[in-house]
Design an enzyme around this catalytic site. Structure first.
Site, PDB file in Angstrom:
ATOM      1  N   ASP A  13       2.975  -1.247  -8.846  1.00  0.00           N
ATOM      2  CA  ASP A  13       2.289  -2.410  -8.263  1.00  0.00           C
ATOM      3  C   ASP A  13       1.176  -2.893  -9.189  1.00  0.00           C
ATOM      4  OD1 ASP A  13       2.366  -3.479  -5.053  1.00  0.00           O
ATOM      5  OD2 ASP A  13       0.730  -4.214  -6.301  1.00  0.00           O
ATOM      6  N   PRO A  36       0.792  -1.237   0.000  1.00  0.00           N
ATOM      7  CA  PRO A  36       0.000   0.000   0.000  1.00  0.00           C
ATOM      8  C   PRO A  36       0.829   1.294   0.000  1.00  0.00           C
ATOM      9  CG  PRO A  36       0.095  -0.920   2.219  1.00  0.00           C
ATOM     10  CD  PRO A  36       0.817  -1.905   1.318  1.00  0.00           C
ATOM     11  N   LYS A  88      13.390  -8.541  -1.720  1.00  0.00           N
ATOM     12  CA  LYS A  88      12.883  -9.579  -0.809  1.00  0.00           C
ATOM     13  C   LYS A  88      12.836 -10.918  -1.532  1.00  0.00           C
ATOM     14  CE  LYS A  88       8.378  -9.769   0.393  1.00  0.00           C
ATOM     15  NZ  LYS A  88       7.421  -9.155   1.324  1.00  0.00           N
ATOM     16  N   ALA A 120       4.065   1.862   2.056  1.00  0.00           N
ATOM     17  CA  ALA A 120       4.891   2.206   3.230  1.00  0.00           C
ATOM     18  C   ALA A 120       6.374   2.398   2.870  1.00  0.00           C
ATOM     19  CB  ALA A 120       4.745   1.138   4.307  1.00  0.00           C
ATOM     20  N   ASP A 135       9.978  -5.159  -2.568  1.00  0.00           N
ATOM     21  CA  ASP A 135       9.355  -5.914  -1.481  1.00  0.00           C
ATOM     22  C   ASP A 135       8.240  -6.762  -2.109  1.00  0.00           C
ATOM     23  OD1 ASP A 135       9.047  -6.602   1.208  1.00  0.00           O
ATOM     24  OD2 ASP A 135       7.564  -5.038   1.572  1.00  0.00           O
ATOM     25  N   ASP A 178       2.735  -4.279 -14.075  1.00  0.00           N
ATOM     26  CA  ASP A 178       3.534  -5.455 -13.723  1.00  0.00           C
ATOM     27  C   ASP A 178       5.014  -5.098 -13.875  1.00  0.00           C
ATOM     28  OD1 ASP A 178       4.865  -7.890 -13.636  1.00  0.00           O
ATOM     29  OD2 ASP A 178       3.293  -8.961 -14.724  1.00  0.00           O
ATOM     30  N   VAL A 179       5.774  -5.298 -12.804  1.00  0.00           N
ATOM     31  CA  VAL A 179       7.201  -4.949 -12.824  1.00  0.00           C
ATOM     32  C   VAL A 179       7.951  -5.755 -13.893  1.00  0.00           C
ATOM     33  CG1 VAL A 179       9.326  -5.138 -11.464  1.00  0.00           C
ATOM     34  CG2 VAL A 179       7.282  -4.199 -10.410  1.00  0.00           C
TER      35      VAL A 179
HETATM   36  C1  SAM Z   1       4.384  -7.177   0.685  1.00  0.00           C
HETATM   37  S1  SAM Z   1       3.536  -6.169  -0.460  1.00  0.00           S
HETATM   38  C2  SAM Z   1       4.588  -4.766  -0.525  1.00  0.00           C
HETATM   39  C3  SAM Z   1       4.450  -3.837   0.663  1.00  0.00           C
HETATM   40  C4  SAM Z   1       5.138  -2.510   0.411  1.00  0.00           C
HETATM   41  N1  SAM Z   1       6.591  -2.654   0.399  1.00  0.00           N
HETATM   42  C5  SAM Z   1       4.804  -1.477   1.457  1.00  0.00           C
HETATM   43  O1  SAM Z   1       5.659  -1.187   2.270  1.00  0.00           O
HETATM   44  O2  SAM Z   1       3.694  -0.944   1.437  1.00  0.00           O
HETATM   45  C6  SAM Z   1       3.924  -6.974  -1.981  1.00  0.00           C
HETATM   46  C7  SAM Z   1       3.311  -6.306  -3.207  1.00  0.00           C
HETATM   47  O3  SAM Z   1       3.928  -6.862  -4.378  1.00  0.00           O
HETATM   48  C8  SAM Z   1       2.994  -6.690  -5.427  1.00  0.00           C
HETATM   49  N2  SAM Z   1       3.394  -7.461  -6.613  1.00  0.00           N
HETATM   50  C9  SAM Z   1       3.490  -8.806  -6.722  1.00  0.00           C
HETATM   51  N3  SAM Z   1       3.870  -9.137  -7.970  1.00  0.00           N
HETATM   52  C10 SAM Z   1       4.047  -7.975  -8.653  1.00  0.00           C
HETATM   53  C11 SAM Z   1       4.426  -7.663  -9.996  1.00  0.00           C
HETATM   54  N4  SAM Z   1       4.736  -8.627 -10.887  1.00  0.00           N
HETATM   55  N5  SAM Z   1       4.464  -6.367 -10.356  1.00  0.00           N
HETATM   56  C12 SAM Z   1       4.140  -5.394  -9.468  1.00  0.00           C
HETATM   57  N6  SAM Z   1       3.787  -5.629  -8.190  1.00  0.00           N
HETATM   58  C13 SAM Z   1       3.732  -6.902  -7.788  1.00  0.00           C
HETATM   59  C14 SAM Z   1       1.700  -7.155  -4.789  1.00  0.00           C
HETATM   60  O4  SAM Z   1       0.587  -6.686  -5.511  1.00  0.00           O
HETATM   61  C15 SAM Z   1       1.819  -6.554  -3.389  1.00  0.00           C
HETATM   62  O5  SAM Z   1       1.135  -5.334  -3.293  1.00  0.00           O
END
Ligand code: SAM
Length: 239
Positions: free
Chosen positions: A109, A80, A191, A82, A151, A126-127
């Site tokens: 994200d 979200p 991560k 952070a 992350d 998508d990254v």
């Molecule tokens: C643990 S959360 C991240 C929390 C974030 N670091 C924070 O501090 O608010 C992991 C995020 O990775 C995103 N995610 C997973 N695969 C992804 C991708 N291929 N491209 C972009 N975002 C991705 C998910 O949608 C999720 O919101």
């Protein structure tokens, strides 16, 4: 003791959580209890962070000073928001301190990321998609970042090995992204979930970064396979 407004906010969000979990499974009830006891959850409310993960990045940055005023940062898996909040403060991307250089933060994200002063979010992106890389090149000052943060985490299937492999594949894709946008001598924090392919990722990172180390911040739950690689001194010669 927190000010009354913060206590009230914490109580309110705790009650919201309880309402959400009413009638849910015992695993969900356990999750709620853990959330309510967690000092990092309490601290994130008190310090206005969007979630507890902020403290992982704060701890890493307090130790290694990766995020400097004036730097450009890409936050992969930003929702979200952070980590982006931490990055905005540390690189001075709102220009809060006029004495310091003003940095830039771009977050990406798959999900929607609520707006944040000092950050530009690519929600629903998508990254791993080359089209996202092209947008990043346009958004970053001079098309380059000093620091690449990730992350990111896939939706956990519950099958530990499968989730591990999926996240390692996502981390490996960050090396392709680094090739396009990371400045020479730049840094990457990513991560991963520990498992049989950890060495593959470590070897790949070591082939393009001068220094790679494993981190387990205090804020990362002890019972989780979560770890971070900190890779520094990106090698110019690979581009
Ligand atoms: C643990 S959360 C991240 C929390 C974030 N670091 C924070 O501090 O608010 C992991 C995020 O990775 C995103 N995610 C997973 N695969 C992804 C991708 N291929 N491209 C972009 N975002 C991705 C998910 O949608 C999720 O919101």
């Amino acid at each position: 003791m927190w000010p009354f407004s913060l206590q009230r906010r914490y109580l309110h969000s705790s009650l919201c959580l309880m309402k959400k979990l009413k009638g849910k499974t015992s695993a969900e009830q356990r999750w709620l209890q853990r959330q309510l006891k967690d000092p990092y959850v309490k601290a994130s409310h008190a310090q206005n962070f969007r979630c507890r993960s902020a403290f992982k990045l704060l701890e890493i940055d307090d130790k290694f000073r990766l995020l400097q005023p004036g730097y450009s940062v890409v936050d992969c898996g930003a929702a979200p928001g952070a980590w982006s909040q931490v990055a905005v403060q540390r690189v001075n991307s709102t220009g809060t301190d006029p004495e310091l250089s003003r940095g830039a933060v771009v977050g990406i994200d798959l999900l929607h990321v609520p707006p944040l002063d000092g950050a530009h979010f690519l929600s629903s992106h998508d990254v791993t998609d080359p089209a996202t890389h092209t947008k990043l090149l346009e958004l970053l000052p001079h098309g380059r970042a000093h620091v690449l943060l990730s992350d990111m985490a896939p939706n956990a299937s519950g099958f530990r090995e499968m989730d591990h492999e999926k996240l390692i594949t996502m981390c490996l894709s960050l090396i392709d992204l680094a090739e396009k946008i990371l400045r020479p001598q730049g840094s990457l924090v990513c991560k991963y979930w520990d498992g049989i392919l950890t060495h593959k990722l470590q070897d790949k990172l070591s082939s393009v970064f001068g220094s790679v180390r494993t981190l387990k911040p205090d804020a990362s739950r002890k019972d989780s396979a979560e770890r971070y690689f900190l890779a520094r001194m990106y090698r110019e010669s690979v581009r």
